[in-house]
Scaffold this active site. Structure first.
Site, PDB file in Angstrom:
ATOM      1  N   ASP A  13     -59.505  30.183  83.229  1.00 38.70           N
ATOM      2  CA  ASP A  13     -60.751  30.574  82.838  1.00 38.70           C
ATOM      3  C   ASP A  13     -60.964  32.272  83.599  1.00 38.70           C
ATOM      4  OD1 ASP A  13     -61.344  28.586  81.201  1.00 38.70           O
ATOM      5  OD2 ASP A  13     -62.232  27.602  82.974  1.00 38.70           O
ATOM      6  N   LYS A  16     -58.371  35.655  80.563  1.00 33.95           N
ATOM      7  CA  LYS A  16     -56.885  35.773  79.817  1.00 33.95           C
ATOM      8  C   LYS A  16     -57.143  36.303  78.226  1.00 33.95           C
ATOM      9  CE  LYS A  16     -55.746  31.773  80.785  1.00 33.95           C
ATOM     10  NZ  LYS A  16     -56.778  31.266  81.692  1.00 33.95           N
ATOM     11  N   GLY A  40     -59.570  27.527  76.658  1.00 38.08           N
ATOM     12  CA  GLY A  40     -60.553  27.939  75.615  1.00 38.08           C
ATOM     13  C   GLY A  40     -60.464  29.510  76.079  1.00 38.08           C
ATOM     14  N   HIS A  41     -60.317  30.387  75.301  1.00 37.55           N
ATOM     15  CA  HIS A  41     -60.072  31.492  75.584  1.00 37.55           C
ATOM     16  C   HIS A  41     -61.013  32.550  74.737  1.00 37.55           C
ATOM     17  CE1 HIS A  41     -55.577  31.079  76.669  1.00 37.55           C
ATOM     18  NE2 HIS A  41     -56.438  30.700  77.579  1.00 37.55           N
ATOM     19  N   GLN A 223     -54.404  28.360  80.920  1.00 37.80           N
ATOM     20  CA  GLN A 223     -54.270  27.877  82.366  1.00 37.80           C
ATOM     21  C   GLN A 223     -54.149  28.937  83.455  1.00 37.80           C
ATOM     22  OE1 GLN A 223     -52.397  25.350  79.846  1.00 37.80           O
ATOM     23  NE2 GLN A 223     -54.684  25.149  79.488  1.00 37.80           N
TER      24      GLN A 223
HETATM   25  P1  GDP Z   1     -59.595  32.578  79.700  1.00 33.52           P
HETATM   26  O1  GDP Z   1     -59.716  30.889  79.403  1.00 33.52           O
HETATM   27  O2  GDP Z   1     -58.797  33.034  80.966  1.00 33.52           O
HETATM   28  O3  GDP Z   1     -59.272  33.216  78.577  1.00 33.52           O
HETATM   29  O4  GDP Z   1     -61.161  32.621  80.179  1.00 33.52           O
HETATM   30  P2  GDP Z   1     -62.513  32.063  79.529  1.00 33.52           P
HETATM   31  O5  GDP Z   1     -62.832  32.832  77.949  1.00 33.52           O
HETATM   32  O6  GDP Z   1     -62.423  30.747  79.441  1.00 33.52           O
HETATM   33  O7  GDP Z   1     -63.658  32.231  80.594  1.00 33.52           O
HETATM   34  C1  GDP Z   1     -63.909  33.743  80.788  1.00 33.52           C
HETATM   35  C2  GDP Z   1     -65.442  34.177  80.588  1.00 33.52           C
HETATM   36  O8  GDP Z   1     -65.786  35.467  81.119  1.00 33.52           O
HETATM   37  C3  GDP Z   1     -65.563  34.235  78.956  1.00 33.52           C
HETATM   38  O9  GDP Z   1     -66.658  33.898  78.512  1.00 33.52           O
HETATM   39  C4  GDP Z   1     -65.356  35.820  78.735  1.00 33.52           C
HETATM   40  O10 GDP Z   1     -66.180  36.215  77.698  1.00 33.52           O
HETATM   41  C5  GDP Z   1     -65.997  36.401  80.179  1.00 33.52           C
HETATM   42  N1  GDP Z   1     -65.426  37.654  80.656  1.00 33.52           N
HETATM   43  C6  GDP Z   1     -64.267  38.132  80.549  1.00 33.52           C
HETATM   44  N2  GDP Z   1     -64.075  39.039  81.212  1.00 33.52           N
HETATM   45  C7  GDP Z   1     -65.113  39.604  81.750  1.00 33.52           C
HETATM   46  C8  GDP Z   1     -65.677  40.472  82.621  1.00 33.52           C
HETATM   47  O11 GDP Z   1     -65.143  41.399  82.950  1.00 33.52           O
HETATM   48  N3  GDP Z   1     -67.268  40.557  82.897  1.00 33.52           N
HETATM   49  C9  GDP Z   1     -67.680  39.515  82.478  1.00 33.52           C
HETATM   50  N4  GDP Z   1     -69.357  39.425  82.736  1.00 33.52           N
HETATM   51  N5  GDP Z   1     -67.446  38.451  81.486  1.00 33.52           N
HETATM   52  C10 GDP Z   1     -66.282  38.791  81.406  1.00 33.52           C
HETATM   53  P1  IMO Z   2     -57.710  28.317  80.030  1.00 32.99           P
HETATM   54  O1  IMO Z   2     -56.478  28.596  79.242  1.00 32.99           O
HETATM   55  C1  IMO Z   2     -59.649  25.959  83.457  1.00 32.99           C
HETATM   56  C2  IMO Z   2     -58.077  21.788  84.186  1.00 32.99           C
HETATM   57  C3  IMO Z   2     -58.755  20.595  83.847  1.00 32.99           C
HETATM   58  C4  IMO Z   2     -58.254  19.921  84.739  1.00 32.99           C
HETATM   59  C5  IMO Z   2     -56.698  19.858  84.822  1.00 32.99           C
HETATM   60  C6  IMO Z   2     -56.057  18.846  83.981  1.00 32.99           C
HETATM   61  O2  IMO Z   2     -59.171  28.119  79.291  1.00 32.99           O
HETATM   62  O3  IMO Z   2     -58.067  28.913  81.348  1.00 32.99           O
HETATM   63  P2  IMO Z   2     -55.793  18.839  81.573  1.00 32.99           P
HETATM   64  O4  IMO Z   2     -56.691  18.457  80.349  1.00 32.99           O
HETATM   65  O5  IMO Z   2     -55.056  20.259  81.171  1.00 32.99           O
HETATM   66  O6  IMO Z   2     -54.564  17.782  81.441  1.00 32.99           O
HETATM   67  O7  IMO Z   2     -56.579  19.078  82.666  1.00 32.99           O
HETATM   68  O8  IMO Z   2     -56.575  21.455  84.350  1.00 32.99           O
HETATM   69  N1  IMO Z   2     -57.689  22.878  82.813  1.00 32.99           N
HETATM   70  C7  IMO Z   2     -58.223  24.063  82.836  1.00 32.99           C
HETATM   71  N2  IMO Z   2     -59.150  24.494  83.725  1.00 32.99           N
HETATM   72  N3  IMO Z   2     -59.011  26.638  82.205  1.00 32.99           N
HETATM   73  C8  IMO Z   2     -58.261  26.057  81.487  1.00 32.99           C
HETATM   74  O9  IMO Z   2     -57.602  26.574  80.339  1.00 32.99           O
HETATM   75  C9  IMO Z   2     -57.683  24.703  81.583  1.00 32.99           C
HETATM   76  N4  IMO Z   2     -57.009  23.767  81.127  1.00 32.99           N
HETATM   77  C10 IMO Z   2     -56.739  22.655  81.954  1.00 32.99           C
HETATM   78  O10 IMO Z   2     -60.208  20.885  84.118  1.00 32.99           O
HETATM   79  O11 IMO Z   2     -58.928  19.860  86.091  1.00 32.99           O
HETATM   80 MG    MG Z   3     -60.775  29.369  79.388  1.00 37.61          MG
END
Ligand code: GDP
Ligand code: IMO
Ligand code: MG
Length: 425
Positions: A13, A16, A40-41, A223
């Protein structure tokens, strides 16, 4: 050598999805190389908000070929629903390619994970419960079912019968659950296969041809490095290999094609699920990061644990992945703190470490060594150049760069595509 790997350097998170969408402009192919719909991206661009779980984050660009490679575990029901949602939002998904060799998440994987997590009780890992671990376990045990199996009904039934017999024994005899009947699964998966047929391809060949034609290929990790099955905080990890070396293995090409490795690093740290987290801020500071950063899981909606920036984690990620640059995300979230804390090392069992110590016991006892930098009040959302940032924020960027020993190439100041500041070396 036109392959770029983009991956998370923390516990996931990091942002990415946004970073890949931003970088994809100059790419020809974007590939997901591991994980499944535990990811979840999030992308906010072109007036849309997309939450992607399996589809690569380059999908908004019509010129890009999107590929789901061999190392991904695919729940076909989820993939089809995601493709339908994207099509409904006006995104063209016809060019999406899915490897014949990708393993499938089956209904019994979800059921097995439910019961095994429950069985672990207070030692549960806090997985996303998407069947990821059980699917990768079956792959390693060589009883997994792959995308290609769905196109030979006889083989598919045969493999399914064998594996389901064993799973049902475990479910009924060990966990006291009901057996899962085969018939529903066969029909559902054959239906998914028909819908996926136009997308299924020999993706290793596709990628090899793209690379040898010097087309730009971006490999998107899910991840993060600290969730890596080997190099992460085992057992509190995922069941795949997010670190950069695996991108070539999953894509099916030689590692010499990779010449750029982009580490996505949040300006603070979050973690979902259980496991050690030395810089966790269990106070008002952590709450504030969570609120300002909207730190709720994209996949499970769970509240993310928040903490200050962890230098040892970044240093380890730099070493494990050969990072060539950093995208520093969510700097805007840190506005309004009087000072910003950075962990520059760990003290554990009488020893000092500037990266993640080798044993689980040492990591569990790690106490951060802090440095405190001056904070800033200004809202950063409208900054488009480094010089638009208050000098304290610029100083923070330079400090992290030095701490990790990797240059920052982009700074994120908000969730939208344009809220990205390119940084000149
Ligand atoms: P990922 O799993 O690495 O793709 O990240 P997620 O999408 O799960 O979580 C990142 C969250 O931060 C999302 O809601 C993005 O929209 C948000 N986000 C990404 N870059 C930035 C940033 O530079 N500033 C802010 N405020 N939010 C961001
Ligand atoms: P993105 O790509 C954050 C964490 C779960 C748990 C551990 C194992 O959005 O960054 P799993 O279901 O993979 O066997 O769970 O890994 N986890 C993540 N945490 N972002 C993710 O994906 C994750 N995918 C798995 O919360 O701790
Ligand atoms: Mg994510």
């Amino acid at each position: 050598m036109p392959a770029t790997v983009v991956l998370g350097t923390q516990w996931g998170d990091e942002g990415k999805g946004k970073a890949v969408d931003y970088l994809a402009d100059r790419m020809d192919v974007v590939v997901r190389y591991q994980g499944g719909n535990n990811a979840g991206h999030t992308i906010i661009a072109e007036g849309r908000l997309l939450k992607l779980h399996l589809v690569p984050s380059g999908i908004l660009y019509p010129h890009i070929t999107s590929v789901i490679a061999d190392g991904v575990v695919v729940n076909p029901e989820v993939l089809l629903a995601e493709m339908d949602d994207l099509a409904g939002a006006g995104v063209d998904v016809s060019g999406l390619r899915l490897s014949f060799n990708a393993h499938l998440i089956m209904p019994y994987h979800l059921e097995m994970e439910k019961v095994t997590e429950r069985f672990l009780g207070k030692n549960a890992l806090g997985t996303t419960k998407r069947g990821i671990g059980p699917a990768y376990a079956d792959r390693a045990s060589r009883v997994g079912i792959r995308v290609q199996d769905l196109y030979d009904e006889k083989i598919f039934r045969e493999k399914l019968e064998i594996v389901l017999k064993e799973k049902n024994q475990i479910l009924t005899k060990v966990y006291g659950r009901l057996a899962i009947p085969i018939e529903g699964i066969v029909q559902d998966y054959l239906d998914y296969a028909e819908r996926l047929r136009p997308h299924v391809a020999d993706t290793t060949k596709l990628l090899y041809e793209a690379l040898t034609a010097r087309r730009q290929v971006l490999l998107e990790g899910a991840q993060g490095a600290m969730l890596d099955l080997d190099h992460g905080t085992y057992p509190f990890v995922t069941s795949s290999t997010p670190t950069a070396g695996y991108a070539a293995a999953a894509g099916g090409f030689g590692p010499q094609h990779i010449d750029r490795v982009v580490g996505i690093t949040k300006a603070y740290v979050t973690r979902v699920g259980a496991g050690p987290f030395p810089t966790e801020a269990l106070d008002h500071d952590g709450d504030r990061m969570g609120e300002r950063g909207h730190e709720f899981g994209t996949t499970t909606g769970r509240k993310r644990r928040c903490g200050w920036f962890d230098g040892p984690v970044l240093r380890s990620a730099a070493r494990l992945n050969g990072l060539t640059e950093l995208v520093l995300t969510k700097l805007d979230v840190l506005s309004g703190f009087e000072t910003v804390k950075v962990c520059v090392g760990y003290r554990t069992q009488g020893e000092l470490f500037d990266d993640v110590p080798p044993t689980q016991t040492q990591f569990h006892h790690a106490e951060p060594v802090w440095e405190e930098l001056p904070g800033w009040d200004e809202d950063l959302g409208d900054a488009r150049e480094l010089d638009d940032l208050p000098k304290e924020a610029q100083q923070y960027v330079r400090f992290l760069e030095e701490l990790g020993g990797v240059p920052v190439s982009v700074v994120g100041v908000g969730p939208a595509r344009e809220q990205s500041i390119p940084v000149r070396a």
